[in-house]
Write an enzyme that holds these catalytic residues in place. Structure first.
Site, PDB file in Angstrom:
ATOM      1  N   ARG A  89       3.897  -0.460 154.489  1.00  0.00           N
ATOM      2  CA  ARG A  89       2.417  -0.198 154.100  1.00  0.00           C
ATOM      3  C   ARG A  89       2.299   1.146 155.189  1.00  0.00           C
ATOM      4  O   ARG A  89       1.340   1.797 154.659  1.00  0.00           O
ATOM      5  CB  ARG A  89       1.814  -1.285 154.611  1.00  0.00           C
ATOM      6  CG  ARG A  89       1.640  -2.573 153.675  1.00  0.00           C
ATOM      7  CD  ARG A  89       0.715  -3.583 153.948  1.00  0.00           C
ATOM      8  NE  ARG A  89       0.793  -4.566 152.995  1.00  0.00           N
ATOM      9  CZ  ARG A  89       1.536  -5.666 153.364  1.00  0.00           C
ATOM     10  NH1 ARG A  89       2.535  -5.925 154.324  1.00  0.00           N
ATOM     11  NH2 ARG A  89       1.732  -6.769 152.433  1.00  0.00           N
ATOM     12  N   HIS A 176      -3.304  -7.232 158.120  1.00  0.00           N
ATOM     13  CA  HIS A 176      -2.529  -7.539 156.957  1.00  0.00           C
ATOM     14  C   HIS A 176      -1.116  -6.842 156.903  1.00  0.00           C
ATOM     15  O   HIS A 176      -1.007  -5.915 157.057  1.00  0.00           O
ATOM     16  CB  HIS A 176      -3.155  -6.925 155.652  1.00  0.00           C
ATOM     17  CG  HIS A 176      -2.563  -7.025 154.395  1.00  0.00           C
ATOM     18  ND1 HIS A 176      -2.377  -8.284 153.983  1.00  0.00           N
ATOM     19  CD2 HIS A 176      -2.342  -6.298 153.334  1.00  0.00           C
ATOM     20  CE1 HIS A 176      -1.877  -8.387 152.555  1.00  0.00           C
ATOM     21  NE2 HIS A 176      -1.961  -6.780 152.225  1.00  0.00           N
TER      22      HIS A 176
HETATM   23  O1  TXD Z   1      -4.407  -7.084 150.363  1.00  0.00           O
HETATM   24  C1  TXD Z   1      -4.615  -6.013 150.266  1.00  0.00           C
HETATM   25  N1  TXD Z   1      -5.338  -5.331 150.814  1.00  0.00           N
HETATM   26  C2  TXD Z   1      -3.800  -5.391 149.199  1.00  0.00           C
HETATM   27  C3  TXD Z   1      -3.612  -3.814 149.135  1.00  0.00           C
HETATM   28  C4  TXD Z   1      -2.872  -6.022 148.213  1.00  0.00           C
HETATM   29  C5  TXD Z   1      -2.322  -5.348 147.009  1.00  0.00           C
HETATM   30  C6  TXD Z   1      -2.394  -3.819 147.167  1.00  0.00           C
HETATM   31  N2  TXD Z   1      -3.016  -3.325 148.133  1.00  0.00           N
HETATM   32  C7  TXD Z   1      -3.172  -1.755 148.310  1.00  0.00           C
HETATM   33  O2  TXD Z   1      -4.451  -1.569 146.974  1.00  0.00           O
HETATM   34  C8  TXD Z   1      -2.165  -0.786 147.519  1.00  0.00           C
HETATM   35  O3  TXD Z   1      -1.339  -0.551 148.597  1.00  0.00           O
HETATM   36  C9  TXD Z   1      -3.067   0.393 147.082  1.00  0.00           C
HETATM   37  O4  TXD Z   1      -3.028   1.082 148.245  1.00  0.00           O
HETATM   38  C10 TXD Z   1      -4.125  -0.235 146.662  1.00  0.00           C
HETATM   39  C11 TXD Z   1      -4.489  -0.154 145.175  1.00  0.00           C
HETATM   40  O5  TXD Z   1      -3.537  -0.751 144.685  1.00  0.00           O
HETATM   41  P1  TXD Z   1      -3.317  -0.697 142.776  1.00  0.00           P
HETATM   42  O6  TXD Z   1      -2.285  -1.522 142.482  1.00  0.00           O
HETATM   43  O7  TXD Z   1      -4.348  -0.733 142.224  1.00  0.00           O
HETATM   44  O8  TXD Z   1      -2.821   0.896 142.994  1.00  0.00           O
HETATM   45  P2  TXD Z   1      -2.974   1.918 141.575  1.00  0.00           P
HETATM   46  O9  TXD Z   1      -2.623   0.927 140.044  1.00  0.00           O
HETATM   47  O10 TXD Z   1      -1.739   2.746 141.827  1.00  0.00           O
HETATM   48  O11 TXD Z   1      -4.279   2.467 141.580  1.00  0.00           O
HETATM   49  C12 TXD Z   1      -4.659   3.313 142.403  1.00  0.00           C
HETATM   50  C13 TXD Z   1      -5.673   4.171 141.645  1.00  0.00           C
HETATM   51  C14 TXD Z   1      -4.855   5.311 140.696  1.00  0.00           C
HETATM   52  O12 TXD Z   1      -5.483   4.851 139.522  1.00  0.00           O
HETATM   53  C15 TXD Z   1      -5.275   6.554 141.318  1.00  0.00           C
HETATM   54  O13 TXD Z   1      -5.173   7.576 140.227  1.00  0.00           O
HETATM   55  C16 TXD Z   1      -6.361   6.388 142.175  1.00  0.00           C
HETATM   56  O14 TXD Z   1      -6.110   5.183 142.867  1.00  0.00           O
HETATM   57  N3  TXD Z   1      -6.760   7.512 143.243  1.00  0.00           N
HETATM   58  C17 TXD Z   1      -7.883   7.669 143.621  1.00  0.00           C
HETATM   59  N4  TXD Z   1      -9.052   7.490 142.775  1.00  0.00           N
HETATM   60  C18 TXD Z   1     -10.061   8.175 143.387  1.00  0.00           C
HETATM   61  N5  TXD Z   1     -10.102   9.005 144.289  1.00  0.00           N
HETATM   62  C19 TXD Z   1      -8.922   9.559 144.837  1.00  0.00           C
HETATM   63  N6  TXD Z   1      -8.525  10.319 145.855  1.00  0.00           N
HETATM   64  C20 TXD Z   1      -7.641   8.752 144.465  1.00  0.00           C
HETATM   65  N7  TXD Z   1      -6.373   8.985 144.601  1.00  0.00           N
HETATM   66  C21 TXD Z   1      -5.694   8.225 143.803  1.00  0.00           C
END
Ligand code: TXD
Length: 319
Positions: A89, A176
Site C-alpha cells: 500500500r 489499515h
Molecule cells: O479499505 C480500504 N480503504 C481500501 C482501499 C480497500 C480496497 C481498495 N482501496 C483503495 O481504493 C485502492 O488501493 C485504491 O487506492 C482505491 C480505489 O480502488 P478501485 O479498485 O476503485 O480502483 P480503480 O478501479 O483503479 O479506480 C480508481 C479510479 C480510476 O477510474 C481512475 O481513472 C481514477 O480513480 N483516478 C482519478 N479520478 C479523479 N481524479 C484523479 N486525479 C484520478 N486519478 C485516477
C-alpha cells in the site's frame, strides 16, 4: 425535502459499486467524477437505465468537471491507483498523494460542507493529507478501512463458529494494513466474547490466531486472486454504511480512520478507532482501555502510519 447529493470522486471498481449501492438505497442524486473521459459518463448512464427496473429516481451524472460536485452532501473518494500484486500500500504513496491534491482542491472549492469519506490507499495517510488539503473540519473528513476490516473478521469468525454473520460483532483498531489490530476481547458472538468461546470449546486460540492473520492479509488475499486490481464489493458496502450513518443521523458506532487529538495517546494523526457517526460527522471518538499487549500492537500500527505521514511531508512540503 431537498434530495441529498452524493459525489463519487473516482469512477473505477469501488466508485462504480458505490454509485450502484447509493442508487439502490435511494440516497439522492449521484455525480461520478473521473479523469478518464467517458468512464463516469458511461457508468452514470448505465446506472440511470437500471432505475426503471429497480424503481429508483434521481439524477446520475458522469463528469470531468469539479463544478458538478457543487453542494454535495457526501463525497466519497476512491480516486487513485489500486495495488497490483506484490505492491505494498505504501508504494502507492507518491502517486496517490498527487491525486489527493487535485481532489482536495476540488472539494475545497465546490463541496466544503460535505462529509468526506476517503478510501484511497495508503488509507490513514491519504485521509490525513486530504484533510490538510481541503482544510475542512476534522470531524467532516474520515477514512474507511475499519468497517471493511471488521467485516472480513466477522465473516471468518462466523465461518469458524458456523453461525450467522449477523450475530458476530468484531472490533479492529489501528491503521489499515499489515499492522491492524483485531481485538478478540471485544469481538463477540451474540455478546459472548471470543476468549469465552475458546474456553467453551467452540474453537482454539490457534484457529483464532489464524483468523486474525487472515483478516490482516484480507486485502492482499483478494489482490492475489484478482491479479489486476483490489477488492471492491466489500469496500464499497463499507463506505456506504458510513455515508448512511451520516445522512440519516444514525449515530452508528463504527470503526473508522479518525483524527485523534490525544485519544489513545495519539496526536494530530488519522488512525482507525471506533467512532460515532451522525449528522455532525464524527461526533465522538470511543476510547476503550487496552491491555499491555494490545497497546504495544496499537503502537506499532501508529508508528507505521506516522512514518508515512513524515514521508508525505517530505514529498510535499506544502502539506
Ligand atoms: O479499505 C480500504 N480503504 C481500501 C482501499 C480497500 C480496497 C481498495 N482501496 C483503495 O481504493 C485502492 O488501493 C485504491 O487506492 C482505491 C480505489 O480502488 P478501485 O479498485 O476503485 O480502483 P480503480 O478501479 O483503479 O479506480 C480508481 C479510479 C480510476 O477510474 C481512475 O481513472 C481514477 O480513480 N483516478 C482519478 N479520478 C479523479 N481524479 C484523479 N486525479 C484520478 N486519478 C485516477
Amino acid at each position: 425535502m431537498a434530495k441529498a447529493k452524493i459525489a463519487l470522486i473516482g469512477g473505477g471498481n469501488i466508485g462504480g459499486t458505490l454509485a450502484h449501492l447509493a442508487a439502490l438505497k435511494e440516497f439522492g442524486d449521484i455525480v461520478i467524477f473521473d479523469i478518464v473521459e467517458g468512464l463516469p459518463q458511461g457508468k452514470a448512464l448505465d446506472l440511470a437505465q437500471s432505475g426503471p427496473v429497480e424503481g429508483f429516481d434521481g439524477e446520475f451524472k458522469g463528469t470531468q468537471d469539479y463544478k458538478d460536485i457543487e453542494g454535495a452532501d457526501v463525497v466519497i473518494v476512491t480516486a487513485g491507483v489500486p495495488r497490483k500484486p506484490g505492491m505494498s500500500r505504501d508504494d502507492l504513496l507518491g502517486i496517490n498523494l498527487k491525486v489527493m491534491k487535485a481532489v482536495g482542491e476540488g472539494i475545497k472549492t465546490y463541496a466544503p460542507n460535505a462529509f468526506v469519506i476517503c478510501i484511497t490507499n495508503p488509507l490513514d495517510v491519504m485521509v490525513w493529507a486530504l484533510r490538510e488539503i481541503t482544510g475542512l473540519p476534522h470531524n467532516k473528513v474520515v477514512g474507511m478501512a475499519g468497517v471493511l476490516d471488521s467485516s472480513r473478521f466477522r465473516l471468518f469468525l462466523a465461518n469458524e463458529f458456523k453461525v450467522s454473520v449477523e450475530d458476530v460483532t468484531a472490533f479492529v483498531l489501528g491503521g489499515h494494513g499489515d499492522t491492524m489490530v483485531p481485538l478478540t476481547r471485544y469481538s463477540t458472538v451474540a455478546g459472548i466474547p471470543v476468549p469465552d468461546l475458546i474456553e467453551m470449546g467452540w474453537t482454539t486460540q490457534e484457529n483464532i490466531d489464524g483468523i486474525v492473520q487472515r483478516t490482516r492479509d484480507g486485502g492482499a488475499e483478494i489482490v492475489k486472486l484478482l491479479k489486476t486490481g483490489s477488492a471492491f464489493y466489500a469496500p464499497a458496502t463499507s463506505a456506504i454504511e458510513m455515508a448512511d450513518a451520516y445522512l440519516k443521523d444514525k449515530k452508528r458506532v463504527l470503526p473508522a480512520a479518525a483524527h485523534l487529538t490525544g485519544q489513545y495517546g495519539v496526536n494530530d494523526m488519522y488512525v482507525g478507532v471506533p467512532v460515532v457517526i451522525g449528522a455532525g460527522g464524527v461526533e465522538r471518538i470511543v476510547e476503550v482501555s487496552l491491555t499491555k499487549d494490545e497497546k504495544a500492537m496499537f503502537q506499532t500500527s501508529v508508528d507505521a502510519v506516522s512514518g508515512l505521514v513524515d514521508a508525505v511531508k517530505k514529498i510535499d512540503q506544502s502539506i
